[in-house]
Design a protein around this motif. Structure first.
Motif, PDB file in Angstrom:
ATOM      1  N   THR A  59       0.843  -1.213   0.000  1.00  0.00           N
ATOM      2  CA  THR A  59       0.000   0.000   0.000  1.00  0.00           C
ATOM      3  C   THR A  59       0.872   1.255   0.000  1.00  0.00           C
ATOM      4  O   THR A  59       0.540   2.242  -0.651  1.00  0.00           O
ATOM      5  CB  THR A  59      -0.918   0.007   1.246  1.00  0.00           C
ATOM      6  OG1 THR A  59      -1.510  -1.274   1.365  1.00  0.00           O
ATOM      7  CG2 THR A  59      -1.974   1.064   1.141  1.00  0.00           C
ATOM      8  N   HIS A 118       1.919   1.802  -3.432  1.00  0.00           N
ATOM      9  CA  HIS A 118       0.827   2.424  -4.195  1.00  0.00           C
ATOM     10  C   HIS A 118       0.748   3.919  -3.912  1.00  0.00           C
ATOM     11  O   HIS A 118       0.529   4.727  -4.808  1.00  0.00           O
ATOM     12  CB  HIS A 118      -0.507   1.752  -3.833  1.00  0.00           C
ATOM     13  CG  HIS A 118      -0.798   0.562  -4.678  1.00  0.00           C
ATOM     14  ND1 HIS A 118      -0.906  -0.707  -4.162  1.00  0.00           N
ATOM     15  CD2 HIS A 118      -0.980   0.438  -6.010  1.00  0.00           C
ATOM     16  CE1 HIS A 118      -1.144  -1.562  -5.142  1.00  0.00           C
ATOM     17  NE2 HIS A 118      -1.205  -0.886  -6.272  1.00  0.00           N
ATOM     18  N   TYR A 176       4.228  -2.266 -13.798  1.00  0.00           N
ATOM     19  CA  TYR A 176       3.452  -2.061 -12.567  1.00  0.00           C
ATOM     20  C   TYR A 176       3.375  -3.376 -11.785  1.00  0.00           C
ATOM     21  O   TYR A 176       3.597  -3.414 -10.574  1.00  0.00           O
ATOM     22  CB  TYR A 176       2.061  -1.556 -12.940  1.00  0.00           C
ATOM     23  CG  TYR A 176       1.088  -1.551 -11.787  1.00  0.00           C
ATOM     24  CD1 TYR A 176       1.157  -0.594 -10.787  1.00  0.00           C
ATOM     25  CD2 TYR A 176       0.097  -2.538 -11.699  1.00  0.00           C
ATOM     26  CE1 TYR A 176       0.273  -0.611  -9.728  1.00  0.00           C
ATOM     27  CE2 TYR A 176      -0.794  -2.556 -10.644  1.00  0.00           C
ATOM     28  CZ  TYR A 176      -0.699  -1.593  -9.661  1.00  0.00           C
ATOM     29  OH  TYR A 176      -1.570  -1.610  -8.603  1.00  0.00           O
ATOM     30  N   ILE A 188       4.837  -4.008  -8.013  1.00  0.00           N
ATOM     31  CA  ILE A 188       3.921  -4.373  -6.927  1.00  0.00           C
ATOM     32  C   ILE A 188       4.245  -5.754  -6.360  1.00  0.00           C
ATOM     33  O   ILE A 188       4.103  -5.993  -5.166  1.00  0.00           O
ATOM     34  CB  ILE A 188       2.457  -4.313  -7.450  1.00  0.00           C
ATOM     35  CG1 ILE A 188       2.087  -2.855  -7.701  1.00  0.00           C
ATOM     36  CG2 ILE A 188       1.481  -4.956  -6.496  1.00  0.00           C
ATOM     37  CD1 ILE A 188       2.199  -1.979  -6.447  1.00  0.00           C
TER      38      ILE A 188
END
Lengths: 244, 582
Positions: free
Chosen positions: B114, B117, B272, B276
């Motif tokens: 998170t 992100h 991405y 991640i």
């Protein structure tokens, strides 16, 4: 030594300090206390010649700060809670610089014991960026005391110091007072004020609420044992008077 | 959890914008915003809004072969940037957060993913701004009418690059954790790249006709050769991933764009996924990075832009500062230390003597007089630029010291002494640079033996300039220093700093204001010296007229500089930083 008469500072319509008068004699330590926004720092900045007062007169060692600022400033030191240092001068270079500004011919003889007393002698070739906050504070103090000022203002002097540093600072303030300096300390730490100040001036909304010796202040609030309670009573009473 | 982080970003952005809009109630920001807005409109937006306007930039539609060449060159640049991201860094992955973000987010029950992100989200703000700026620039210099395609192309390329940098930093950290050192990693990365380019080289040597010496002098022949290397053989295949990324930007129309955008977006999504899925501990390194970031921000907010970019080291003083004497010298001493080791007198003398010796030696061994003349003219031109632009670059004066104004004001010094002490260091530095260039100009022009001014007159003009330049520097430095005291908030001294369109407008206003003030200051100097020159020239001739006119100029400039310093001192005495901060 410090004589203030009718000191007033306005920022536009806002009255930061209002008709403040008091004096501090050699050997006296005056505590300037008050709630946040009372005008303590503005008062000290006026007394140090950083900002001009809107009205009133300030005399430092018999020199009028407005008429003869050079002679007045030669006698004073202002030590703030946030040490303002030059990023690219080492500890020793700071003292060399200050010596030239205040014309301290024997500065090297004074600087060595001063740095030793403040326990930063081993940092003499360090830049401020390499010092901890407490060390920076000590360097600012060393710079302020190098020219042996007769008038010293401290704005929250214990900020950033460790317990030993706090003890030494208190001792140092009292020693300067014993040597004949007139000292003003602005602080929220009432126990500090109680321990080392001979006099107290309570400010609120730029006005003097009360002043006198510690004993006098206490005696006005019969039954109150400590300064903290007296301070709270004094500032609340002034608020009540204002609201009435 | 991400909703809380979105909340943080949204309200931080919104409140910053609201604060900026509220700031426009102050005339200084409003005027700055209007001037900045007009500048952006006339320089950028007009061409975007009216791309077919007659005075707009010309649209450059590349030919198909040029388009392939452009695509390959752009892909090669991208490859270089990506390679550097793998080769140069040596530290562990660190995501730079602000100190407040560290304090709130790191101890909070937030998953590492998170946080990534959140970091990506914040990066998007910077990417979108950069995209806007690059689109404006790329549309301004050519390719008008394709603003949307350019914007989308820039966004895809920058986002992919950002993700790649992040992924590469995670990969580097994982390699370090597995005992693969930085040097081993560099070898692992560089060897296949060198081999691949070796294959391209071998192919080019075997398949293409070699470049002759005539070809090397012909730009078209070199371009053709490069095109063949880039568009045929193995290189286009090796560059495919990079070409996919740059293609959307280079699309010439909407249909072409739609055709090439999907592979680029897929590549971006793959990046991405890579970022991640990486599970790398970045927190510890982030703490250090955040601290450095905070120091930089603090330095910038206090007006010390140079400190924001430098790792400070203790520096030797330029001279011994005696404890007794004129106090203003202490400020000069302090500011010269701040300027660094490059500004010691000994160093300047060594440089000047070396340069003159080199020029004379070159002349002695048969140097070309035209070349010497060109160097002389260039040196004189740079000297002129140093005069006009130097005061904006050398800022070891009140502009740097204003955050310490409270300290300066407690010093037992008159305002004019502080003012003079503060501007002495940049005056000396700039004068040193200008004198050096002047020496080069005079030596070259006197040795060049051209048909212009006689050598004696060149020397005389040089000496006159040497006398006048320090005083001109003082006057030019007075202007920005006075501006700092008159409008401190315009010089990024507020706690929030000054950013945005209003800051651009403010800088434009100041640049014009400084130029105007300088011209006004020069009017009496030019008038007096011109009258003196013509009178003396009429009576005795030019050789006496130049020094006499110079003395007259120096006198007028000295009076102007003296009055200016007194005025600056008065401004300093009246200056109250606390008023600006309220």
């Amino acid at each position: 030594m410090i004589e203030v008469a009718g000191l007033t500072k306005l920022y536009g319509d806002f009255v930061a300090v209002n008709e403040l008068s008091f004096s501090v004699q050699p050997g006296e330590v005056m505590g300037l206390v008050g709630p946040n926004g009372a005008g303590k720092t503005t008062t000290l900045r006026c007394l140090a010649g950083i900002i001009p007062p809107t009205r009133g007169a300030i005399r430092i060692c018999s020199c009028d700060l407005a008429q003869d600022p050079i002679a007045a400033k030669q006698q004073l030191a202002f030590l703030t809670d946030e040490p303002r240092l030059f990023d690219y001068l080492t500890v020793w270079q700071h003292l060399n610089f200050v010596a030239r500004i205040y014309q301290v011919a024997n500065w090297e003889q004074l600087a060595t014991p001063l740095l030793t007393e403040l326990e930063i002698m081993d940092k003499r070739d360090k830049l401020p960026g390499e010092l901890s906050r407490g060390m920076k504070q000590k360097l600012a103090i060393a710079c302020g005391l190098l020219h042996s000022p007769k008038v010293i203002y401290f704005d929250e002097p214990l900020t950033g110091l460790d317990p030993i540093g706090i003890r030494r600072m208190k001792d140092s303030i009292l020693k300067r007072a014993r040597d004949g300096a007139a000292i003003i300390i602005s602080s929220h730490l009432l126990h500090l004020v109680e321990q080392i100040c001979s006099h107290i001036l309570i400010l609120k909304n730029g006005r003097k609420v009360m002043d006198g010796t510690i004993g006098e202040i206490r005696s006005r609030f019969a039954g109150q044992a400590d300064l903290e309670e007296a301070f709270i009573r004094a500032t609340s009473e002034s608020e009540q008077k204002l609201s009435e | 959890m991400i909703s809380a982080l979105l909340y943080l970003r949204y309200y931080s952005f919104r409140n910053r914008m609201v604060a900026r809009l509220k700031r426009l109630r102050q005339p200084k920001y409003l005027i700055g915003a209007i001037v900045g807005g007009l500048y952006f409109y006339f320089y950028f937006f007009r061409w975007m809004l009216f791309p077919r306007g007659q005075s707009g930039p010309t649209t450059m539609a590349p030919s198909p072969t040029d388009a392939v060449l452009t695509e390959s060159i752009a892909a090669l640049i991208l490859l270089t940037v990506v390679l550097l991201a793998w080769l140069i860094p040596r530290k562990r992955a660190a995501l730079a957060f602000t100190e407040a973000e560290i304090a709130f987010l790191f101890p909070a029950p937030i998953a590492r993913r998170t946080l990534i992100h959140f970091k990506l989200l914040r990066s998007q703000m910077a990417i979108l701004f950069t995209t806007l700026l690059l689109t404006l620039i790329s549309n301004r210099v050519g390719g008008g009418g394709r603003a949307v395609i350019h914007a989308a192309g820039w966004w895809v390329a920058l986002s992919t690059l950002n993700l790649h940098f992040l992924g590469a930093s995670f990969a580097r950290t994982m390699l370090l954790d597995r005992g693969i050192s930085n040097w081993k990693r560099r070898v692992i990365v560089i060897v296949p790249v060198v081999l691949a380019f070796g294959v391209v080289g071998v192919w080019a040597v075997r398949a293409l006709p070699p470049l002759t010496s005539d070809d090397l002098a012909n730009l078209t022949a070199i371009k053709d050769y490069a095109r063949q290397v880039l568009v045929s053989g193995p290189l286009p295949y090796l560059l495919i991933p990079f070409r996919l990324v740059v293609r959307p930007y280079l699309a010439t129309d909407a249909i072409g764009f739609l055709r090439v955008i999907w592979p680029a977006v897929l590549l971006m999504l793959a990046h991405y996924w890579w970022v991640i899925r990486s599970d790398v501990a970045f927190e510890e390194a982030s703490l250090e990075a955040s601290q450095k970031l905070a120091e930089k921000v603090a330095a910038v907010r206090s007006g010390n832009w140079q400190a924001a970019n430098e790792k400070r080291k203790a520096k030797r003083p330029p001279f011994v500062l005696r404890p007794v004497g004129w106090p203003a010298v202490a400020l000069l001493w302090k500011n010269l230390i701040g300027a660094g080791q490059a500004f010691t007198l000994r160093l300047w003398i060594i440089i000047a003597v070396s340069v003159v010796a080199m020029l004379l030696a070159m002349q002695g061994v048969g140097g070309n007089s035209n070349w010497l003349g060109l160097v002389g003219v260039l040196a004189a031109t740079f000297g002129g630029w140093a005069l006009l632009i130097g005061p904006q670059i050398v800022r070891q004066d009140l502009r740097q010291d204003l955050p310490n104004a409270d300290v300066l004001k407690t010093f037992p010094m008159r305002g004019w002494q502080v003012a003079l002490g503060e501007i002495l260091a940049p005056t000396i530095i700039l004068t040193g640079v200008q004198w050096l260039l002047l020496i080069v100009a005079v030596v070259c022009l006197t040795q060049a033996n051209h048909e212009g001014l006689p050598g004696g007159l060149v020397v005389m003009i040089g000496l006159s300039a040497a006398l006048v330049l320090p005083l001109l520097n003082v006057i030019l430095l007075l202007i920005p220093n006075a501006a700092v005291l008159l409008f401190p908030a315009w010089f990024q001294l507020g706690r929030d700093g000054t950013q945005g369109i209003e800051a651009t407008g403010q800088r434009l206003i100041f640049a014009l204001g400084q130029l105007l003030a300088f011209v006004v200051a020069l009017i009496p100097v030019v008038a007096v010296s011109a009258v003196v020159f013509f009178l003396v020239n009429f009576v005795t001739g030019v050789f006496l007229a130049v020094p006499v006119a110079t003395i007259a100029s120096v006198m007028v400039l000295t009076i102007e500089a003296g009055l200016g310093v007194m005025w600056l001192g008065r401004l300093f005495e009246r200056f109250d930083l606390s008023v600006e901060q309220t």
